[in-house]
Design an enzyme around this catalytic site. Structure first.
Site, PDB file in Angstrom:
ATOM      1  N   LYS A  68       0.799  -1.227   0.000  1.00  0.00           N
ATOM      2  CA  LYS A  68       0.000   0.000   0.000  1.00  0.00           C
ATOM      3  C   LYS A  68       0.836   1.283   0.000  1.00  0.00           C
ATOM      4  O   LYS A  68       0.362   2.338  -0.433  1.00  0.00           O
ATOM      5  CB  LYS A  68      -0.935   0.009   1.203  1.00  0.00           C
ATOM      6  CG  LYS A  68      -2.046  -1.025   1.148  1.00  0.00           C
ATOM      7  CD  LYS A  68      -3.154  -0.603   0.205  1.00  0.00           C
ATOM      8  CE  LYS A  68      -4.395  -1.457   0.358  1.00  0.00           C
ATOM      9  NZ  LYS A  68      -5.497  -0.986  -0.505  1.00  0.00           N
ATOM     10  N   SER A  93      -9.072  -0.228   6.692  1.00  0.00           N
ATOM     11  CA  SER A  93      -9.065  -1.192   7.791  1.00  0.00           C
ATOM     12  C   SER A  93      -7.663  -1.506   8.272  1.00  0.00           C
ATOM     13  O   SER A  93      -7.490  -2.273   9.209  1.00  0.00           O
ATOM     14  CB  SER A  93      -9.747  -2.495   7.341  1.00  0.00           C
ATOM     15  OG  SER A  93      -9.041  -3.065   6.252  1.00  0.00           O
ATOM     16  N   GLY A 195     -10.740  -4.040  -3.283  1.00  0.00           N
ATOM     17  CA  GLY A 195     -11.243  -2.866  -3.983  1.00  0.00           C
ATOM     18  C   GLY A 195     -10.752  -2.776  -5.411  1.00  0.00           C
ATOM     19  O   GLY A 195     -11.314  -2.057  -6.233  1.00  0.00           O
ATOM     20  N   GLY A 196      -9.667  -3.486  -5.715  1.00  0.00           N
ATOM     21  CA  GLY A 196      -9.191  -3.584  -7.087  1.00  0.00           C
ATOM     22  C   GLY A 196      -8.043  -2.680  -7.467  1.00  0.00           C
ATOM     23  O   GLY A 196      -7.592  -2.705  -8.614  1.00  0.00           O
ATOM     24  N   ALA A 223     -16.016 -13.155   0.907  1.00  0.00           N
ATOM     25  CA  ALA A 223     -16.057 -11.779   0.385  1.00  0.00           C
ATOM     26  C   ALA A 223     -15.846 -11.828  -1.120  1.00  0.00           C
ATOM     27  O   ALA A 223     -14.973 -11.165  -1.668  1.00  0.00           O
ATOM     28  CB  ALA A 223     -14.988 -10.924   1.053  1.00  0.00           C
TER      29      ALA A 223
END
Length: 339
Positions: A68, A93, A195-196, A223
């Protein structure tokens, strides 16, 4: 597994997607001072079990413990000084939250981080460690987005979206550039999907470099909105999610969905037991501790669904994106003990 989607490298640049190979290469240059070039590991023992050569791109060794930081640092360092002066805000999260906090710290600006109350303690601790200002929300995505919007209005901070943003997608795509620079003969890449943002960046970069490369998504059964979306031909959201892979509970955005729809060839759905088994295999054979979201690519490679597919028969060298290693050790040991 469904039929292959996508049209290859030219399509990845010409169909109006949010990012492309050029924005991803720009991101690579922009973030180079702020991220690690993570190692690619392999294991002959795992190769023997899977029956293919696997190459693990280990973002668990990345700054803030996950991929990230690539998207977060690209988004934050792309801001001009006036935009950056009031800081940034995001909702997450865990891993994106820590990444934004760290990137903002490196830029010398405040970061307001909206975190759901069920976020793993180890990920919350990372945000605190990097100096992020934590604002709590309820667990729903609606609550997270609402609180982030309120903070944005109150502070004037710029929103750094976890996935549905050009600069985020472009930053995440740099992981694909590094993997293919090191192992150019890879013919398939398996990527976690939520989320892609990550898989969109990976697909756009990889298919621009090699139009015939196969991009497979790995998604938890509890999910599986992306698999349902792919089957339905439109974005599907779920009323709730239930998976050990806490980093894979978000739904596709309007910028990531077209890339997933067109350029992701198939989505492999695995259950939590398979994810835990893959975590154990990573620990025992790669000597790497990974979080559930990071182990799901290996879980997909080990799955019967993959081994019974044409993709398995047509693949020989497979890249696995190990997306992160921010795992609560107590949860890890409890999960492994139960298996």
């Amino acid at each position: 597994m469904g039929s292959r989607g996508g049209s290859g490298g030219d399509g990845a640049e010409s169909h109006g997607y949010a990012a492309d190979i050029h924005s991803i290469r720009e991101a690579q240059a922009r973030i180079a001072p702020y991220v690690h070039k993570t190692p690619v590991l392999s294991s002959t023992s795992i190769d023997a079990i899977v029956g293919k050569q696997l190459f693990f791109k280990c973002e668990c060794f990345q700054k803030a413990g996950a991929f990230k930081i690539r998207g977060a640092s690209n988004s934050i360092f792309a801001l001009d000084d006036d935009e950056a002066s009031k800081g940034v805000v995001t909702h997450s999260s865990g891993n994106h939250a820590a990444a934004v906090a760290l990137a903002a710290k490196l830029r010398g600006i405040p970061a307001y981080i909206v975190i759901p109350r069920n976020a793993p303690a180890c990920k919350v601790d990372n945000v605190k460690r990097y100096g992020g200002h934590i604002i709590w929300s309820d667990v729903s995505i609606e609550s997270r987005e609402s609180v982030a919007k309120r903070v944005q209005e109150e502070t004037g901070a710029i929103l750094v979206h976890p996935f549905n943003n050009k600069n985020t997608i472009s930053g995440q795509g740099t992981v694909s550039l590094e993997l293919l620079e090191e192992v150019p003969e890879i013919d398939t890449i398996i990527v976690p999907i939520s989320g892609g943002g990550l898989i969109s960046g990976v697909a756009l970069a990889a298919k621009a470099i090699n139009p015939s490369i196969r991009i497979l998504a790995a998604e938890p059964k509890g999910a599986d909105d992306s698999a349902q979306s792919k089957a339905a031909g439109k974005i599907i959201t779920l009323p709730s999610t239930n998976t050990i892979a806490d980093g894979l509970r978000a739904f596709l955005g309007d910028l990531t969905w077209p890339v997933v729809r067109d350029l992701v060839d198939d989505i492999i759905v695995v259950d939590d037991n398979a994810i835990v088994d893959a975590m154990k295999m990573c620990y025992e054979m790669l000597k790497v501790a990974v979080e559930p979201s990071g182990a799901i690519g290996l879980a997909a490679a080990l799955s019967d669904e993959f081994k019974q597919s044409s993709a398995w028969h047509e693949s020989s060298k497979i890249g696995i994106i190990v997306s992160g290693g921010n795992v609560d050790l107590g949860v890890l040991w409890e999960s492994l003990y139960k298996r």
